[in-house]
Every structure is written in C-alpha cells, then in structure tokens.
Write an enzyme that holds these catalytic residues in place. Structure first.
Site, PDB file in Angstrom:
ATOM      1  N   ARG A   3       0.832  -1.191   0.000  1.00 27.03           N
ATOM      2  CA  ARG A   3       0.000   0.000   0.000  1.00 27.03           C
ATOM      3  C   ARG A   3       0.876   1.255   0.000  1.00 27.03           C
ATOM      4  NH1 ARG A   3      -2.073  -3.677   3.808  1.00 27.03           N
ATOM      5  NH2 ARG A   3      -4.233  -4.329   3.457  1.00 27.03           N
TER       6      ARG A   3
ATOM      7  N   HIS B  41      -3.038   3.192  -6.271  1.00 30.84           N
ATOM      8  CA  HIS B  41      -3.546   1.957  -5.672  1.00 30.84           C
ATOM      9  C   HIS B  41      -3.749   0.859  -6.719  1.00 30.84           C
ATOM     10  CE1 HIS B  41      -5.200  -0.286  -2.332  1.00 30.84           C
ATOM     11  NE2 HIS B  41      -6.266  -0.601  -3.042  1.00 30.84           N
TER      12      HIS B  41
ATOM     13  N   ARG C 210      -1.069  -1.910  -6.743  1.00 28.52           N
ATOM     14  CA  ARG C 210      -1.268  -3.022  -5.796  1.00 28.52           C
ATOM     15  C   ARG C 210      -2.283  -4.017  -6.343  1.00 28.52           C
ATOM     16  NH1 ARG C 210      -1.654  -4.859  -0.255  1.00 28.52           N
ATOM     17  NH2 ARG C 210      -3.823  -4.997   0.416  1.00 28.52           N
TER      18      ARG C 210
ATOM     19  N   HIS D  57      -4.206  -8.779   4.385  1.00 25.75           N
ATOM     20  CA  HIS D  57      -5.628  -8.684   4.669  1.00 25.75           C
ATOM     21  C   HIS D  57      -6.004  -9.575   5.838  1.00 25.75           C
ATOM     22  CE1 HIS D  57      -7.389  -7.016   0.633  1.00 25.75           C
ATOM     23  NE2 HIS D  57      -6.518  -6.214   1.211  1.00 25.75           N
TER      24      HIS D  57
ATOM     25  N   TYR E   7      -6.293 -19.237  11.859  1.00 26.94           N
ATOM     26  CA  TYR E   7      -5.122 -19.916  12.383  1.00 26.94           C
ATOM     27  C   TYR E   7      -4.324 -20.644  11.306  1.00 26.94           C
ATOM     28  CZ  TYR E   7      -7.552 -18.847  16.651  1.00 26.94           C
ATOM     29  OH  TYR E   7      -8.204 -18.175  17.661  1.00 26.94           O
TER      30      TYR E   7
END
Length: 221
Positions: free
Chosen positions: A31, A136, A139, A162, A171
């Site tokens: 970013r 942007h 990305r 994210h 997990y």
C-alpha cells in the site's frame, strides 16, 4: 488494473527516484502508506524479502507513523529476485543514509505528500501514454499477478496483509516457501513479457532513465 507492459512503461516514465516505488507496489503488493514507511533495514536482500511493520498516515499536510491497522498487516513479503539489483541501486542513489534510512524521500529529503506525488504520478502517466490509473491500481495489479501464479486465497491474503473474516482461516498460516514460489512466479511472468532485466534501470543508469535527465524531480517534497 494495469498490464505488465503498462507497468514497464510507467516504471520507465516516472521520475527515477520513484521507479522502485512503482515496482514494489506491484511486485510486493504494498500500500501507499506501507511504501512510505519502509526503512532500508526492513529489507533482507539476500533472502529477497521485505518486512512490513509500519505505515505512514497523512492527515492534511501532517504525516505520522503508525502500525498497520490489523495484525495481518504486519508481514514479511517475498520479492522477485530480479528486483534485488534495482533495490540496491535505489539504496545507493536515492534512499536516506544509514540502515534506518527511509527508502523513499523527495528531492528535498522529505517524505512525499500525496498532493505533491500526484503531480509526479500525472506526469508519469502521460509519459507512459496512460490515463485514469491511481497509485492503488499498482497493488491491484500485483495481487492479480500473484493470483496468476496459482497462489491460494489464504496465501494471497497473507501476502496482501488482509485480515480474514472467516474464523476457520484465522489460524492458517502461509509458509515462506510458498510465498517465495509466488514471488518467483511473478518474476517469471515479468521476464516473459518485459525481458530478463526488467527491474533494472535502463539507458545507462538511474540518472538516465528514458524521458528524464539527471536533474532533480519537480514538486515532490
């Protein structure tokens, strides 16, 4: 979203001190704030990785350094190995001195503001024969390239920083080996379309990129 050919044109057209910013936004899926927050010590050039652990936030004309919004934003990203020589060149030519030196600074040694960089970006788009793209979108392009290598959704989310909304995946952790394979796949895609030395400065060195002389950039702080 840009094509790889358009990324190559844009990287050549932008002011040389921001060429690496374009490439890292694409091939590291970083970013804007993460790019500005990078320090030289965040890079392991032997392993071709970058550690993302901070971002620059801009409110008005004031900049502040903060941690990523979520724990997922703190991550180590594998980079295409072809990018390493360009990173070294940028460090030697444009980055702030010292291991903790900022990677991206303007000609007056200040962290770029969005308004100032917007002028640099506009000129680069025009020089590359492009229009309508935002920073942007770099990305977005990188995320698409990573997906083309066969990366799983979990691996893509880890690479992009994210947070996953599905508790079942919280997990699950991407592995360094798989992230390296994704970066290598992106490298191969770029090499196939842009040539073997796609990440290197052209026309003799960082001061002689096509369409630019050796003088300092304008309007970027």
């Amino acid at each position: 979203m840009l094509t790889l050919e358009e990324v190559g044109r844009l990287a050549e057209a932008i002011e040389p001190r921001y060429r690496l910013l374009v490439l890292l936004a694409v091939f590291g899926s970083l970013r804007w704030g993460e790019l500005l927050g990078l320090r030289k010590s965040d890079f392991d050039l032997d392993a071709a990785t970058v550690q993302v652990s901070r971002a620059v936030s801009e409110i008005g004309s004031k900049l502040s350094i903060k941690e990523p919004k979520t724990a997922a934003g703190v991550r180590r990203v594998s980079l295409p190995t072809s990018l390493v020589p360009a990173i070294r060149e940028h460090f030697d030519t444009f980055a702030e001195a010292g291991p903790a030196g900022r990677v991206f600074v303007g000609p007056q040694s200040a962290t770029p503001l969005r308004a100032n960089f917007a002028r640099v970006w506009k000129r680069a788009l025009a020089g590359a024969g492009l229009s309508g793209y935002r920073v942007h979108d770099l990305r977005h392009t990188g995320n698409h390239l990573a997906s083309m290598t066969g990366a799983s959704t979990r691996e893509l989310m880890g690479r992009m920083g994210h947070a996953n909304l599905h508790a079942a995946l919280v997990y699950q952790h991407r592995t360094a080996d798989r992230d390296r394979a994704i970066a290598q796949g992106m490298d191969e895609l770029a090499e196939a379309q842009l040539g073997t030395h796609w990440a290197r400065y052209g026309h003799g060195g960082p001061g002689e990129v096509a369409g630019h002389g050796s003088g300092p950039g304008e309007n970027a702080q």
